[in-house]
Each structure stands twice: as structure tokens, then as C-alpha cells.
Design a protein around this motif. Structure first.
Motif, PDB file in Angstrom:
ATOM      1  N   THR A 150       6.543   0.892   4.789  1.00 27.14           N
ATOM      2  CA  THR A 150       5.719   2.086   4.941  1.00 27.14           C
ATOM      3  C   THR A 150       5.058   2.411   3.608  1.00 27.14           C
ATOM      4  OG1 THR A 150       7.612   3.523   4.461  1.00 27.14           O
ATOM      5  CG2 THR A 150       7.153   3.054   6.789  1.00 27.14           C
ATOM      6  N   TYR A 151       3.957   3.154   3.699  1.00 23.14           N
ATOM      7  CA  TYR A 151       3.252   3.545   2.473  1.00 23.14           C
ATOM      8  C   TYR A 151       3.612   4.971   2.115  1.00 23.14           C
ATOM      9  CZ  TYR A 151      -0.416   4.345  -0.946  1.00 23.14           C
ATOM     10  OH  TYR A 151      -1.102   4.646  -2.105  1.00 23.14           O
ATOM     11  N   ASP A 152       4.118   5.163   0.916  1.00 26.15           N
ATOM     12  CA  ASP A 152       4.485   6.478   0.417  1.00 26.15           C
ATOM     13  C   ASP A 152       3.291   7.041  -0.346  1.00 26.15           C
ATOM     14  OD1 ASP A 152       5.536   8.714  -0.875  1.00 26.15           O
ATOM     15  OD2 ASP A 152       7.481   7.779  -1.256  1.00 26.15           O
ATOM     16  N   GLU A 153       2.605   8.003   0.269  1.00 26.63           N
ATOM     17  CA  GLU A 153       1.393   8.546  -0.346  1.00 26.63           C
ATOM     18  C   GLU A 153       1.691   9.370  -1.591  1.00 26.63           C
ATOM     19  OE1 GLU A 153      -0.703  10.727   2.578  1.00 26.63           O
ATOM     20  OE2 GLU A 153      -1.172   8.977   3.827  1.00 26.63           O
ATOM     21  N   ILE A 154       2.877   9.965  -1.651  1.00 28.09           N
ATOM     22  CA  ILE A 154       3.219  10.783  -2.822  1.00 28.09           C
ATOM     23  C   ILE A 154       3.459   9.891  -4.036  1.00 28.09           C
ATOM     24  CG2 ILE A 154       4.867  12.434  -3.763  1.00 28.09           C
ATOM     25  CD1 ILE A 154       5.323  13.465  -0.950  1.00 28.09           C
ATOM     26  N   ARG A 197       6.931   1.176   0.443  1.00 23.79           N
ATOM     27  CA  ARG A 197       8.383   1.267   0.393  1.00 23.79           C
ATOM     28  C   ARG A 197       8.995   0.359   1.464  1.00 23.79           C
ATOM     29  NH1 ARG A 197      11.252   4.491  -2.475  1.00 23.79           N
ATOM     30  NH2 ARG A 197       9.456   5.847  -2.856  1.00 23.79           N
ATOM     31  N   VAL A 198       9.879  -0.528   1.022  1.00 26.97           N
ATOM     32  CA  VAL A 198      10.583  -1.448   1.915  1.00 26.97           C
ATOM     33  C   VAL A 198      11.993  -0.909   2.114  1.00 26.97           C
ATOM     34  CG1 VAL A 198      11.381  -3.816   2.252  1.00 26.97           C
ATOM     35  CG2 VAL A 198       9.220  -3.383   1.048  1.00 26.97           C
ATOM     36  N   ARG A 199      12.347  -0.639   3.366  1.00 25.46           N
ATOM     37  CA  ARG A 199      13.685  -0.138   3.694  1.00 25.46           C
ATOM     38  C   ARG A 199      14.330  -1.061   4.717  1.00 25.46           C
ATOM     39  NH1 ARG A 199      15.121   4.957   2.440  1.00 25.46           N
ATOM     40  NH2 ARG A 199      17.159   3.963   2.648  1.00 25.46           N
ATOM     41  N   MET A 212       1.457  -7.725   3.481  1.00 26.61           N
ATOM     42  CA  MET A 212       0.052  -8.062   3.679  1.00 26.61           C
ATOM     43  C   MET A 212      -0.498  -7.381   4.928  1.00 26.61           C
ATOM     44  SD  MET A 212       0.042 -12.114   2.624  1.00 26.61           S
ATOM     45  CE  MET A 212      -1.740 -12.221   2.805  1.00 26.61           C
ATOM     46  N   LYS A 213       0.297  -7.348   5.997  1.00 27.64           N
ATOM     47  CA  LYS A 213      -0.149  -6.680   7.221  1.00 27.64           C
ATOM     48  C   LYS A 213      -0.291  -5.180   7.026  1.00 27.64           C
ATOM     49  CE  LYS A 213       1.847 -10.080  10.393  1.00 27.64           C
ATOM     50  NZ  LYS A 213       2.846 -10.312  11.487  1.00 27.64           N
ATOM     51  N   ALA A 214       0.539  -4.615   6.125  1.00 20.82           N
ATOM     52  CA  ALA A 214       0.472  -3.171   5.868  1.00 20.82           C
ATOM     53  C   ALA A 214      -0.700  -2.795   4.974  1.00 20.82           C
ATOM     54  CB  ALA A 214       1.777  -2.693   5.243  1.00 20.82           C
ATOM     55  N   GLY A 215      -1.404  -3.790   4.431  1.00 20.73           N
ATOM     56  CA  GLY A 215      -2.570  -3.500   3.603  1.00 20.73           C
ATOM     57  C   GLY A 215      -2.330  -3.551   2.121  1.00 20.73           C
ATOM     58  N   ALA A 216      -1.194  -4.069   1.695  1.00 17.90           N
ATOM     59  CA  ALA A 216      -0.907  -4.143   0.259  1.00 17.90           C
ATOM     60  C   ALA A 216      -1.828  -5.159  -0.394  1.00 17.90           C
ATOM     61  CB  ALA A 216       0.552  -4.513   0.031  1.00 17.90           C
ATOM     62  N   ARG A 217      -2.273  -4.823  -1.611  1.00 17.78           N
ATOM     63  CA  ARG A 217      -3.140  -5.715  -2.383  1.00 17.78           C
ATOM     64  C   ARG A 217      -2.488  -6.009  -3.730  1.00 17.78           C
ATOM     65  NH1 ARG A 217      -9.173  -3.062  -1.410  1.00 17.78           N
ATOM     66  NH2 ARG A 217      -9.164  -3.227   0.898  1.00 17.78           N
ATOM     67  N   ALA A 218      -3.086  -6.983  -4.397  1.00 10.94           N
ATOM     68  CA  ALA A 218      -2.552  -7.380  -5.696  1.00 10.94           C
ATOM     69  C   ALA A 218      -2.514  -6.190  -6.645  1.00 10.94           C
ATOM     70  CB  ALA A 218      -3.399  -8.497  -6.292  1.00 10.94           C
ATOM     71  N   GLY A 219      -1.372  -6.001  -7.304  1.00  7.97           N
ATOM     72  CA  GLY A 219      -1.212  -4.911  -8.260  1.00  7.97           C
ATOM     73  C   GLY A 219      -0.644  -3.640  -7.672  1.00  7.97           C
ATOM     74  N   ASP A 220      -0.554  -3.561  -6.329  1.00  5.29           N
ATOM     75  CA  ASP A 220       0.032  -2.370  -5.703  1.00  5.29           C
ATOM     76  C   ASP A 220       1.531  -2.322  -5.995  1.00  5.29           C
ATOM     77  OD1 ASP A 220      -2.394  -1.656  -4.722  1.00  5.29           O
ATOM     78  OD2 ASP A 220      -2.028  -2.366  -2.670  1.00  5.29           O
TER      79      ASP A 220
END
Length: 479
Positions: free
Chosen positions: A359-363, A368-370, A406-414
Motif C-alpha cells: 500500500t502507499y502511505d501518503e503521509i 509499505r509492505v506488510r 511495480m503493479k502498485a506504481g512504484a518507480r525508481a528512487g521511491d
């Protein structure tokens, strides 16, 4: 000095698992005989066990911090570490275990009933257990996991068949002393009884327990007096006995009003509406007490109560009361459903359950991988060892974490965080970087541990290398 405690906050910590050992076997003429690091020992659990000889939580009131022993680390020569010793804490029958938010974790009723309050940490694997055909000489071992630590609340709810309720000085302690062998403190002033007293009564073939609940006055259910502290002790009873004082010296009280007040407090506390009631008119050995009992008995019977006139001092009417209570208890026991044998419930995982979530933690602005496996693997990794980090990368890649990012939209450096917000490992993600084996080369393969080649093979290889070098020299033409 406090001698009875029925509610405590307990801080428990299970033992940590021992670290695995990274070791290489050495002996004469064989200095590098392969990995032989042993596994770490398991940390000890914290276990609550019901012991009917224990009647109070006083021991934990004085020492609320309890910790089990840690597992020992592994050692060379394939020696595994010793497991930590479990810490067994005895509690009274009827103890309820709650978390800090008040959620019930366990209700411990019956001799020998157990509950694991803290799970010991797993021991880390040594490099001998991590070796394989592809990883012949691991230069790392897994760390032991920390033991579970948490705060719990223990509440004691007396396990009794009959509960005596009523105003202070109504004669509850006197009544339980003559019905059973209990020896409570008895005096003619309010709040003589500061703790619930428990006695065992035998009536014919029925044996049952009886308890007097102290401190019930107007406002008890809201915390006034001692009532709120002890109302929980009536929750498990099969029958409620109202003990009414027919010889009270207080001008503003009478038995019927006392009954109404106690019933209102029980109603406010809740959960007791279906329990059968019996009314006991006590102290009829006093002339005025007998007269008042004769006066109010018809009114009480009209309300549907079974009424018994007794005198704890003169021991009048006790046999009839004892057998009446035995009959109600026997009926209640017969009406209880029989306990079924423990059944194993199998809950297979869904076919699309990956074992983790992304999930993406906007704060925090991190992905975040759980999941149980990723978080456990992170705890077991020694981040000061590049080979151990590569092994973690391999495991995460095989589990599918990189594809999920990658499916969640993560890019290099995130940023990627594995674990909870309080204790997470955060790193910058590089999707183009392959997992650990490709990053670190042929990890875990040590040519020094390969089997020696026969002499003839070594000569053939040496001759082949010489011929290849001569051929390259002959073909070389500087002009």
C-alpha cells in the motif's frame, strides 16, 4: 496490608530467539571442511495456567513485570543453541485476560487451562542449515527473532454457584460461615468484608460453592464504595441470594427498600437479568426481626420471590435454604450444554493470497509492505552483512514483492518500507537492480570447498591451457 487483589496490569515479555552461527569446519589436513554453524535456540514463552490453589492476583500486583529467558546462540561444529525456558504464571480459576483496550483475549476457567500470553522468538538458522547445492558456503546466518512483548490486564471473576448480595452488615458473612466451613471476618460495622469470601456447601448429593459479595450500596455500579470492584464476582453465579436485614438499626432503611436498591445496582451493572433470585430474611432470632419478616413476606412472595426466614446466629432455617439452593444449582448445571470435544478448524488460504500487501502511505510518502513473511525475514537479517542482505533480496523477489511494487506504481528512487510504522526498514527502490544473487555474483560458492580434481585431470587441464596460450601467440601478428 493488601491481601486480596482481583485486577492487575501485567507486563509480559517472551524470550528472544538465539542468533544462528556462521562457521566453517576446520580440522587437520582439511582447513575448510564446509559450513558447520548451528541454529539459535527458541525463546521461552510466557504461559498463564489456572491453579485452583491460587485465590488472588496479589503476586502480580507487587511484581507486574515478567520475562521469559532468551534462547542461546548457535555455535560451530553444528551445535544448536539451547531453547529458552518457558515462564509459567499461575492464576486463579476464573481469571479473564484482556488487552489494554479491554478486548477479551482469554477466559481461563478450569484447573490446568492455559493461555500463551507471550510467544517466544524463533531462533535464527545457522549457515549449515542455509547451505544448499547452489549455496555451498554461506558466509552469514539468520538472526533470532525478538520475543513478543505486550501489556495485558488480568481480572478475577470468582467461580461460584451461589452469590450472596446485600447491604453491608446484612449478615452475609455470618450466613456463609454457618452454611460452609469458611471463616470470614465478622463484626457489626459496615464494610467488615473487604474481599469476596468463598465456601463449599454439601446438601445431599450436591456440592456447590457459595460466595458473599461485599460493598454493595447505592451507586455501586457507578463506582461508589466497594461495589464496582466486586460486582464482577457475581457474573458467573447460577443463583443470586438477596440477604435482607430484618433487624437493622438504621431508621431510614427497611428490607424491601434494600432489595430495590440492590436490584437497581444489579440492573445497572447488566447481564444478570436471567439469573434466578432467592430472598433470605436474616436475623429472625431478634423479636423485632421476626415481626418484620412476617410483615414483608407476603409482599415479597407477590413479587415472585422464594422467601426463606433464617437466623445465622441461632442456625434456624439453614437446612431448608441449603437444599433449595442445591436444587437450583443442580438444575442450572443440567441446563448447561455439554462441552464438545475440541475440533480442528482448517481455514485454507485463498488461492490469490500472496502472503503480503503493498500500500502507499501518503503521509510518509513510502510504499509499505506488510506481511508475516517479509517482516519476519527483515527481523532475521543482519544488515551489516552484504551476503545476508542479498539473501533477503532473493527471498523477497521469489515471494513476488518486486512485481507487486511495480503493479502498485512504484518507480525508481521511491521509498519502500517493510514493517509497521514503529519498526520498519526503509530503503530506496531500484527496479532495474536484480535480486541479491545477481548483485553480489555467485554468492555462497567458495572454490576452496570444491572437491579436488584428480592428478590426470589437472595435467590435461594444464596442457590444454598451455596449448591455448601457444595458439594465441602463434596467431598474433604485430605487423
Amino acid at each position: 496490608m493488601t491481601t486480596f487483589v482481583d485486577r492487575v496490569e501485567l507486563h509480559v515479555a517472551a524470550g528472544n530467539g538465539g542468533h544462528g552461527c556462521a562457521s566453517v569446519h576446520r580440522e587437520k589436513f582439511k582447513p575448510l571442511g564446509g559450513p558447520d554453524g548451528g541454529n539459535g535456540g527458541r525463546g521461552g514463552d510466557v504461559i498463564l495456567v489456572v491453579d485452583q490453589s491460587v485465590t488472588t492476583l496479589l503476586e502480580y500486583h507487587h511484581s507486574p513485570h515478567r520475562k521469559a529467558t532468551n534462547g542461546q546462540p548457535g555455535a560451530g561444529d553444528n551445535r544448536s543453541g539451547k531453547d529458552g525456558q518457558d515462564l509459567v504464571l499461575t492464576v486463579p480459576d476464573g481469571t479473564v485476560v484482556l488487552d489494554k483496550q479491554g478486548n477479551v483475549l482469554a477466559d481461563l476457567v478450569g484447573q490446568g487451562t492455559t493461555f500463551v500470553a507471550g510467544q517466544g522468538g524463533r531462533g535464527g538458522l545457522g549457515n549449515a542449515a542455509l547451505s544448499s547445492a547452489r549455496r555451498k558456503a554461506p558466509g552469514f546466518a539468520l538472526l533470532g527473532e525478538p520475543g513478543e512483548a505486550r501489556d495485558i490486564v488480568l481480572e478475577l471473576k470468582t467461580v461460584a454457584d451461589v452469590a450472596l448480595v446485600g447491604y453491608p452488615s446484612a449478615g452475609k458473612s455470618s450466613l456463609i460461615s454457618v452454611l460452609s466451613a469458611a471463616k470470614p471476618k465478622i463484626a457489626d460495622y459496615p464494610f467488615t468484608t473487604l474481599v469476596p469470601n468463598l465456601g463449599v456447601v454439601t446438601a445431599g448429593s450436591t456440592v456447590y460453592t457459595i460466595a458473599d459479595v461485599p460493598g454493595l450500596i447505592p451507586g455501586a455500579s457507578q463506582g461508589r464504595g466497594l461495589g464496582l470492584e466486586f460486582l464482577r464476582h457475581v457474573e458467573r453465579c447460577s443463583v443470586l441470594v438477596h440477604v435482607l436485614d430484618t433487624a437493622t438499626l438504621e431508621s431510614d432503611r427497611d428490607p424491601v427498600s434494600d432489595l430495590d436498591v440492590i436490584e437497581e445496582e444489579l440492573k445497572q451493572y447488566g447481564g444478570l437479568d436471567e439469573r434466578p433470585r432467592i430472598v433470605v430474611l436474616n436475623k429472625i432470632d431478634i423479636p423485632d426481626g421476626q415481626d418484620l419478616a412476617d410483615m414483608i413476606r407476603p409482599d415479597l412472595e407477590e413479587r415472585g420471590y422464594r422467601v426463606f426466614e433464617v437466623s445465622a446466629v441461632a442456625r434456624t432455617g439453614l437446612k431448608e435454604l441449603s437444599f433449595a439452593l442445591a436444587g437450583i444449582v443442580a438444575e442450572a448445571r443440567a441446563a448447561k450444554p455439554k462441552e464438545e470435544a475440541t475440533r480442528i478448524v482448517i481455514r485454507p488460504k485463498a488461492v490469490d493470497d500472496a502472503g503480503f500487501t503493498v500500500t502507499y502511505d501518503e503521509i510518509e510518502e513510502v510504499y509499505r509492505v506488510r506481511g508475516e513473511k517479509p517482516e519476519r525475514w527483515v527481523r532475521q537479517t543482519d544488515f551489516n552483512n552484504d551476503e545476508a542482505v542479498g539473501y533477503l533480496a532473493d527471498r523477497l523477489n521469489r515471494l513476488g514483492v518486486e512485481d507487486a511494487l511495480m503493479k502498485a506504481g512504484a518507480r525508481a528512487g521511491d521509498g519502500v518500507a517493510i514493517g509497521s510504522e514503529e519498526n520498519a526498514v526503509v530503503f530506496d527502490w531500484e527496479p532495474s537492480m536484480m535480486a541479491g544473487a545477481e548483485m553480489l555474483g555467485r554468492r555462497g560458492e567458495d572454490h576452496r570447498l570444491e572437491a579436488p580434481r584428480p592428478a590426470a585431470q589437472r595435467r590435461r587441464d594444464r596442457d590444454a591451457e598451455r596449448d591455448e596460450a601457444q595458439r594465441e601467440f602463434d596467431e598474433f601478428d604485430p605487423f
